[in-house]
Design a protein around this motif. Structure first.
Motif, PDB file in Angstrom:
ATOM      1  N   GLU A  59       8.698   5.475  -0.912  1.00  0.00           N
ATOM      2  CA  GLU A  59       7.856   6.432  -0.194  1.00  0.00           C
ATOM      3  C   GLU A  59       7.953   6.166   1.304  1.00  0.00           C
ATOM      4  N   GLY A  60       7.402   7.097   2.075  1.00  0.00           N
ATOM      5  CA  GLY A  60       7.393   6.915   3.525  1.00  0.00           C
ATOM      6  C   GLY A  60       8.753   7.176   4.140  1.00  0.00           C
ATOM      7  N   ILE A  61       8.866   6.810   5.410  1.00  0.00           N
ATOM      8  CA  ILE A  61      10.111   7.063   6.131  1.00  0.00           C
ATOM      9  C   ILE A  61      10.636   5.777   6.757  1.00  0.00           C
ATOM     10  N   TYR A  62      11.923   5.760   6.983  1.00  0.00           N
ATOM     11  CA  TYR A  62      12.615   4.667   7.665  1.00  0.00           C
ATOM     12  C   TYR A  62      12.149   3.303   7.186  1.00  0.00           C
ATOM     13  N   TRP A  63      11.430   2.604   8.028  1.00  0.00           N
ATOM     14  CA  TRP A  63      11.021   1.211   7.837  1.00  0.00           C
ATOM     15  C   TRP A  63       9.779   1.035   6.962  1.00  0.00           C
ATOM     16  N   GLU A  64       9.106   2.088   6.582  1.00  0.00           N
ATOM     17  CA  GLU A  64       7.846   1.946   5.842  1.00  0.00           C
ATOM     18  C   GLU A  64       7.974   1.147   4.534  1.00  0.00           C
ATOM     19  N   PRO A  65       9.097   1.210   3.805  1.00  0.00           N
ATOM     20  CA  PRO A  65       9.222   0.372   2.609  1.00  0.00           C
ATOM     21  C   PRO A  65       9.378  -1.125   2.924  1.00  0.00           C
ATOM     22  N   MET A  66       9.400  -1.478   4.204  1.00  0.00           N
ATOM     23  CA  MET A  66       9.522  -2.884   4.599  1.00  0.00           C
ATOM     24  C   MET A  66       8.268  -3.394   5.300  1.00  0.00           C
ATOM     25  N   PHE A  67       7.259  -2.551   5.466  1.00  0.00           N
ATOM     26  CA  PHE A  67       6.055  -2.938   6.199  1.00  0.00           C
ATOM     27  C   PHE A  67       4.872  -3.042   5.243  1.00  0.00           C
ATOM     28  N   VAL A  68       4.227  -4.224   5.253  1.00  0.00           N
ATOM     29  CA  VAL A  68       3.039  -4.479   4.434  1.00  0.00           C
ATOM     30  C   VAL A  68       1.832  -4.506   5.370  1.00  0.00           C
ATOM     31  N   PRO A  69       0.938  -3.515   5.276  1.00  0.00           N
ATOM     32  CA  PRO A  69      -0.250  -3.521   6.134  1.00  0.00           C
ATOM     33  C   PRO A  69      -1.145  -4.726   5.829  1.00  0.00           C
ATOM     34  N   ALA A  70      -1.798  -5.246   6.842  1.00  0.00           N
ATOM     35  CA  ALA A  70      -2.723  -6.368   6.667  1.00  0.00           C
ATOM     36  C   ALA A  70      -3.760  -6.011   5.599  1.00  0.00           C
ATOM     37  N   GLY A  71      -4.046  -6.974   4.735  1.00  0.00           N
ATOM     38  CA  GLY A  71      -5.025  -6.758   3.677  1.00  0.00           C
ATOM     39  C   GLY A  71      -4.443  -6.125   2.427  1.00  0.00           C
ATOM     40  N   HIS A  72      -3.144  -5.848   2.429  1.00  0.00           N
ATOM     41  CA  HIS A  72      -2.477  -5.224   1.284  1.00  0.00           C
ATOM     42  C   HIS A  72      -1.353  -6.129   0.793  1.00  0.00           C
ATOM     43  N   LEU A  87       4.170   0.043   2.574  1.00  0.00           N
ATOM     44  CA  LEU A  87       3.833   1.468   2.669  1.00  0.00           C
ATOM     45  C   LEU A  87       4.731   2.285   1.752  1.00  0.00           C
ATOM     46  N   GLY A  88       5.951   1.818   1.551  1.00  0.00           N
ATOM     47  CA  GLY A  88       6.892   2.509   0.673  1.00  0.00           C
ATOM     48  C   GLY A  88       6.523   2.460  -0.789  1.00  0.00           C
ATOM     49  N   GLN A  89       5.640   1.546  -1.181  1.00  0.00           N
ATOM     50  CA  GLN A  89       5.189   1.445  -2.574  1.00  0.00           C
ATOM     51  C   GLN A  89       3.901   2.221  -2.818  1.00  0.00           C
ATOM     52  N   MET A  90       3.285   2.696  -1.773  1.00  0.00           N
ATOM     53  CA  MET A  90       1.990   3.366  -1.898  1.00  0.00           C
ATOM     54  C   MET A  90       2.158   4.870  -2.085  1.00  0.00           C
ATOM     55  N   PRO A  91       1.354   5.461  -2.975  1.00  0.00           N
ATOM     56  CA  PRO A  91       1.357   6.926  -3.060  1.00  0.00           C
ATOM     57  C   PRO A  91       0.836   7.506  -1.741  1.00  0.00           C
ATOM     58  N   ARG A  92       1.179   8.755  -1.476  1.00  0.00           N
ATOM     59  CA  ARG A  92       0.850   9.391  -0.191  1.00  0.00           C
ATOM     60  C   ARG A  92      -0.605   9.192   0.229  1.00  0.00           C
TER      61      ARG A  92
END
Length: 182
Positions: free
Chosen positions: A138-151, A155-160
């Motif tokens: 999911e997401g665009i570009y780098w989002e499947p490589m970014f883990v938000p704090a507390g998660h 972002l690429g694993q999260m539904p919209r």
């Protein structure tokens, strides 16, 4: 009511903004337009110039979005240059950080509104870290490589819905909408 257009050439960005806007008093108009982006390490400069360029073509009230990925280990690089950085390295971004080094990163997304007279910038920011490997589609570009704090998921694993709740671009859009009453 003023009709506002969101300008982007990226289909997922268009879909995400339309989804975030769905409860607005007026429909969000989408313009699929590839606007030249200035290469600058200053995110405000990039998003402002992008909005001005889009307005010159469309001549309607509009907003654009641009973001930066600031990786601590790389001294804040790539910042707003994330698109060309991603185009060259893609998933190898994860391996740029050696084991044992800080994987901390910050995403800053900015929305710039332009109506030919007014130019306003709104920001959203999310702290997190770069994952050791790409996870999710999911997401665009780098989002499947970014883990938000507390998660624990990227972002690429999260539904919209979930992704947009923690998204810096959605935060910037909400600030814009509050300011202009939309």
């Amino acid at each position: 009511m003023v009709m506002v257009y969101f300008v982007s050439a990226h289909e997922r960005k268009l879909e995400d903004m339309a989804h975030e806007w769905k409860d607005g008093p007026t429909p969000l108009r989408l313009l699929r337009l590839d606007v030249p982006e200035v290469l600058s390490s200053d995110l405000d400069t990039v998003v402002r110039e992008k909005a001005i360029a889009a307005y010159r073509v469309a001549l309607v009230p509009l907003f654009v979005e641009h973001g930066g990925l600031f990786i601590e280990h790389l001294n804040g690089f790539p910042g707003p240059l994330v698109k060309p950085f991603w185009e060259r390295l893609q998933d190898r971004i994860c391996s740029l950080i050696p084991p044992g080094q800080s994987r901390a990163a910050r995403v800053v997304q900015k929305v710039c509104y332009c109506d030919g007279r007014t130019l306003r910038v709104y920001a959203g920011s999310v702290l997190g870290e770069i994952a050791c490997e790409r996870r999710g589609d999911e997401g665009i570009y780098w989002e499947p490589m970014f883990v938000p704090a507390g998660h624990t998921r990227t972002l690429g694993q999260m539904p919209r819905e979930e992704r947009l709740r923690v998204s810096a671009s959605a935060e910037a859009l909400r600030a814009f909408r509050r300011d202009v009453g939309l």
